[in-house]
Design a protein around this motif. Structure first.
Motif, mmCIF file in Angstrom:
data_model
loop_
_atom_site.group_PDB
_atom_site.id
_atom_site.type_symbol
_atom_site.label_atom_id
_atom_site.label_comp_id
_atom_site.label_asym_id
_atom_site.label_seq_id
_atom_site.Cartn_x
_atom_site.Cartn_y
_atom_site.Cartn_z
ATOM 1 N N ASP A 26 4.087 0.544 8.117
ATOM 2 C CA ASP A 26 5.258 1.141 7.483
ATOM 3 C C ASP A 26 5.154 1.101 5.960
ATOM 4 O O ASP A 26 5.502 2.070 5.277
ATOM 5 C CB ASP A 26 6.540 0.437 7.932
ATOM 6 N N VAL A 27 4.672 -0.008 5.427
ATOM 7 C CA VAL A 27 4.539 -0.132 3.972
ATOM 8 C C VAL A 27 3.468 0.832 3.456
ATOM 9 O O VAL A 27 3.648 1.471 2.408
ATOM 10 C CB VAL A 27 4.230 -1.591 3.573
ATOM 11 N N VAL A 48 2.457 6.378 0.684
ATOM 12 C CA VAL A 48 2.152 7.813 0.725
ATOM 13 C C VAL A 48 3.405 8.620 0.393
ATOM 14 O O VAL A 48 3.349 9.585 -0.375
ATOM 15 C CB VAL A 48 1.600 8.227 2.109
ATOM 16 N N LEU A 49 4.526 8.223 0.949
ATOM 17 C CA LEU A 49 5.778 8.929 0.685
ATOM 18 C C LEU A 49 6.106 8.915 -0.806
ATOM 19 O O LEU A 49 6.463 9.952 -1.377
ATOM 20 C CB LEU A 49 6.922 8.303 1.492
ATOM 21 N N VAL A 54 -1.811 11.311 -4.324
ATOM 22 C CA VAL A 54 -1.416 11.543 -2.931
ATOM 23 C C VAL A 54 -2.624 11.362 -2.013
ATOM 24 O O VAL A 54 -2.528 10.707 -0.967
ATOM 25 C CB VAL A 54 -0.788 12.935 -2.750
ATOM 26 N N TRP A 55 -3.766 11.941 -2.391
ATOM 27 C CA TRP A 55 -4.977 11.787 -1.574
ATOM 28 C C TRP A 55 -5.378 10.322 -1.461
ATOM 29 O O TRP A 55 -5.696 9.843 -0.362
ATOM 30 C CB TRP A 55 -6.127 12.604 -2.165
ATOM 31 N N ALA A 56 -5.346 9.608 -2.579
ATOM 32 C CA ALA A 56 -5.722 8.188 -2.550
ATOM 33 C C ALA A 56 -4.769 7.397 -1.666
ATOM 34 O O ALA A 56 -5.202 6.573 -0.842
ATOM 35 C CB ALA A 56 -5.746 7.623 -3.972
ATOM 36 N N ALA A 57 -3.472 7.643 -1.809
ATOM 37 C CA ALA A 57 -2.500 6.927 -0.982
ATOM 38 C C ALA A 57 -2.714 7.239 0.494
ATOM 39 O O ALA A 57 -2.661 6.330 1.342
ATOM 40 C CB ALA A 57 -1.075 7.293 -1.411
ATOM 41 N N GLU A 58 -2.968 8.496 0.818
ATOM 42 C CA GLU A 58 -3.181 8.879 2.221
ATOM 43 C C GLU A 58 -4.456 8.232 2.776
ATOM 44 O O GLU A 58 -4.486 7.781 3.927
ATOM 45 C CB GLU A 58 -3.252 10.400 2.348
ATOM 46 N N LEU A 59 -5.499 8.168 1.970
ATOM 47 C CA LEU A 59 -6.740 7.534 2.430
ATOM 48 C C LEU A 59 -6.565 6.025 2.599
ATOM 49 O O LEU A 59 -7.067 5.438 3.572
ATOM 50 C CB LEU A 59 -7.890 7.858 1.477
ATOM 51 N N PHE A 60 -5.846 5.389 1.667
ATOM 52 C CA PHE A 60 -5.542 3.954 1.833
ATOM 53 C C PHE A 60 -4.714 3.734 3.092
ATOM 54 O O PHE A 60 -4.951 2.791 3.855
ATOM 55 C CB PHE A 60 -4.784 3.392 0.624
ATOM 56 N N ASN A 61 -3.739 4.588 3.321
ATOM 57 C CA ASN A 61 -2.901 4.489 4.514
ATOM 58 C C ASN A 61 -3.752 4.598 5.773
ATOM 59 O O ASN A 61 -3.575 3.821 6.722
ATOM 60 C CB ASN A 61 -1.832 5.576 4.486
ATOM 61 N N THR A 62 -4.664 5.548 5.791
ATOM 62 C CA THR A 62 -5.535 5.720 6.951
ATOM 63 C C THR A 62 -6.391 4.477 7.172
ATOM 64 O O THR A 62 -6.551 4.015 8.307
ATOM 65 C CB THR A 62 -6.423 6.966 6.764
#
Length: 141
Positions: free
Chosen positions: A110-111, A116-117, A80-88
């Motif tokens: 959106d992707v 993250v979702l 989750v942290w990695a996905a959120e950081l990539f998203n940011t």
């Protein structure tokens, strides 16, 4: 190379190029931690993930998770942290490259948010499987 049972070679201090490599590696960790700090200060969702992480760690210690359960929970939290950081990172670069609205910029954002979702839903499933039975056992019957 010394023989398997032979004496160890004398200590040789690292060369200048090895020290330089070590300094660069240490600096890269510093840059990474600075990035996490910047994201934590600027992203509300990451702050929520930080609170959720603290709650999960507390619950893990309270329930005395097994090594395998800790491994599953740790992987879920890290994803989750990695996905959120990539998203940011993707959102920041998209805003830089396309300050105005563009459909492709919106699609990229959106992707990234969808990633993250999915990571969060996976972490929720792991949490339910690990903590659900432990919480259920505490409920009065």
């Amino acid at each position: 190379m010394p023989e398997a049972n032979g004496p160890l070679p004398p200590y040789a201090p690292p060369s200048a190029s090895q020290r330089s490599l070590l300094r660069r590696r240490a600096a890269s960790f510093g840059h990474a931690f600075r990035g996490v700090g910047m994201a934590l200060r600027s992203e509300l969702h990451l702050q929520l993930h930080a609170v959720a992480t603290a709650v999960v760690l507390g619950a893990g210690f309270y329930f005395g998770l097994s090594l395998v359960e800790w491994a599953l929970v740790s992987l879920a939290v890290a994803s989750v942290w990695a996905a959120e950081l990539f998203n940011t990172a993707i959102e920041t670069l998209t805003n830089l490259a396309s300050p105005g609205y563009h459909p492709l910029a919106g699609k990229a954002k959106d992707v990234a948010a969808a990633a993250v979702l999915l990571a969060a839903l996976g972490a929720l499933a792991v949490g339910g499987l690990v903590f659900g039975p432990k919480i259920w056992a505490l409920l009065p019957r």
